[in-house]
Design a protein around this motif. Structure first.
Motif, PDB file in Angstrom:
ATOM      1  N   SER A 293       7.046 -30.544   7.609  1.00  0.00           N
ATOM      2  CA  SER A 293       7.772 -31.799   7.781  1.00  0.00           C
ATOM      3  C   SER A 293       9.175 -31.715   7.191  1.00  0.00           C
ATOM      4  O   SER A 293      10.146 -32.173   7.806  1.00  0.00           O
ATOM      5  CB  SER A 293       7.015 -32.952   7.127  1.00  0.00           C
ATOM      6  N   LYS A 294       9.289 -31.130   6.020  1.00  0.00           N
ATOM      7  CA  LYS A 294      10.606 -30.978   5.388  1.00  0.00           C
ATOM      8  C   LYS A 294      11.524 -30.101   6.236  1.00  0.00           C
ATOM      9  O   LYS A 294      12.716 -30.377   6.350  1.00  0.00           O
ATOM     10  CB  LYS A 294      10.472 -30.373   3.992  1.00  0.00           C
TER      11      LYS A 294
ATOM     12  N   PHE B  39       6.905 -29.875  16.968  1.00  0.00           N
ATOM     13  CA  PHE B  39       6.365 -30.296  15.678  1.00  0.00           C
ATOM     14  C   PHE B  39       4.886 -30.649  15.795  1.00  0.00           C
ATOM     15  O   PHE B  39       4.076 -30.262  14.948  1.00  0.00           O
ATOM     16  CB  PHE B  39       7.144 -31.498  15.135  1.00  0.00           C
TER      17      PHE B  39
ATOM     18  N   SER C 225       1.977 -28.799  13.797  1.00  0.00           N
ATOM     19  CA  SER C 225       1.234 -29.554  12.791  1.00  0.00           C
ATOM     20  C   SER C 225      -0.262 -29.609  13.096  1.00  0.00           C
ATOM     21  O   SER C 225      -1.055 -29.894  12.199  1.00  0.00           O
ATOM     22  CB  SER C 225       1.801 -30.965  12.646  1.00  0.00           C
TER      23      SER C 225
ATOM     24  N   TYR D 271      11.538 -29.748   9.517  1.00  0.00           N
ATOM     25  CA  TYR D 271      12.024 -30.500  10.667  1.00  0.00           C
ATOM     26  C   TYR D 271      12.986 -31.618  10.257  1.00  0.00           C
ATOM     27  O   TYR D 271      13.889 -31.962  11.006  1.00  0.00           O
ATOM     28  CB  TYR D 271      10.858 -31.059  11.482  1.00  0.00           C
ATOM     29  N   GLU D 272      12.797 -32.186   9.065  1.00  0.00           N
ATOM     30  CA  GLU D 272      13.711 -33.220   8.580  1.00  0.00           C
ATOM     31  C   GLU D 272      15.094 -32.654   8.277  1.00  0.00           C
ATOM     32  O   GLU D 272      16.095 -33.357   8.380  1.00  0.00           O
ATOM     33  CB  GLU D 272      13.147 -33.886   7.333  1.00  0.00           C
TER      34      GLU D 272
ATOM     35  N   LYS E 122       9.999 -32.780  19.026  1.00  0.00           N
ATOM     36  CA  LYS E 122       8.805 -33.569  18.716  1.00  0.00           C
ATOM     37  C   LYS E 122       7.555 -32.843  19.194  1.00  0.00           C
ATOM     38  O   LYS E 122       6.570 -32.743  18.461  1.00  0.00           O
ATOM     39  CB  LYS E 122       8.897 -34.948  19.363  1.00  0.00           C
TER      40      LYS E 122
ATOM     41  N   GLN F  85       1.677 -28.619   5.519  1.00  0.00           N
ATOM     42  CA  GLN F  85       2.141 -29.697   6.387  1.00  0.00           C
ATOM     43  C   GLN F  85       3.376 -30.384   5.796  1.00  0.00           C
ATOM     44  O   GLN F  85       4.292 -30.758   6.520  1.00  0.00           O
ATOM     45  CB  GLN F  85       1.028 -30.716   6.614  1.00  0.00           C
ATOM     46  N   ILE F  86       3.427 -30.514   4.492  1.00  0.00           N
ATOM     47  CA  ILE F  86       4.589 -31.100   3.834  1.00  0.00           C
ATOM     48  C   ILE F  86       5.809 -30.216   4.041  1.00  0.00           C
ATOM     49  O   ILE F  86       6.899 -30.699   4.371  1.00  0.00           O
ATOM     50  CB  ILE F  86       4.312 -31.325   2.330  1.00  0.00           C
TER      51      ILE F  86
END
Length: 109
Positions: A79-80, A52, A56, A82-83, A49, A75-76
């Motif tokens: 996020s992908k 990230f 970010s 880390y997902e 976290k 940024q997208i």
């Protein structure tokens, strides 16, 4: 470990049946092993976290226009990334199974 290092590990993301007897070999107690893995998973989640959030920040928008919010591809993609990482619980189990977690038993002096 950093997120990129976790990404390189070959961890199966799907649920598998595990032999619970492999988890009490190191500690002598299954429940003690679960607590150790749980605490390690919390550490991993916190570290990921924080990483990230730091990553970010470089993509943070100062203006709030709707077009910029939807078009911030970097940024997208972040996020992908880390997902798609294995969950902290899976990572902690992997580390425990491979002897990468070092713990101190408080009952023993």
């Amino acid at each position: 470990m950093k997120a990129l290092e976790y990404k390189k590990l070959k961890i199966d993301l799907f649920a598998k049946t595990k032999d619970i007897r492999q988890y009490d070999k190191q500690t002598g107690n299954f429940y003690k092993s679960i607590v150790i893995m749980s605490k390690r998973a919390d550490q991993i989640a916190s570290d990921l976290k924080q990483e990230f959030i730091e990553n970010s920040q470089q993509y943070a928008n100062t203006s709030e226009t709707l077009e910029e919010v939807f078009e911030n591809r970097e940024q997208i993609e972040l996020s992908k990334f880390y997902e798609q990482l294995p969950k902290p619980t899976q990572l902690a189990m992997y580390e425990f199974e491979h002897g990468q977690i070092h713990f101190k038993d408080e009952d023993e002096d």
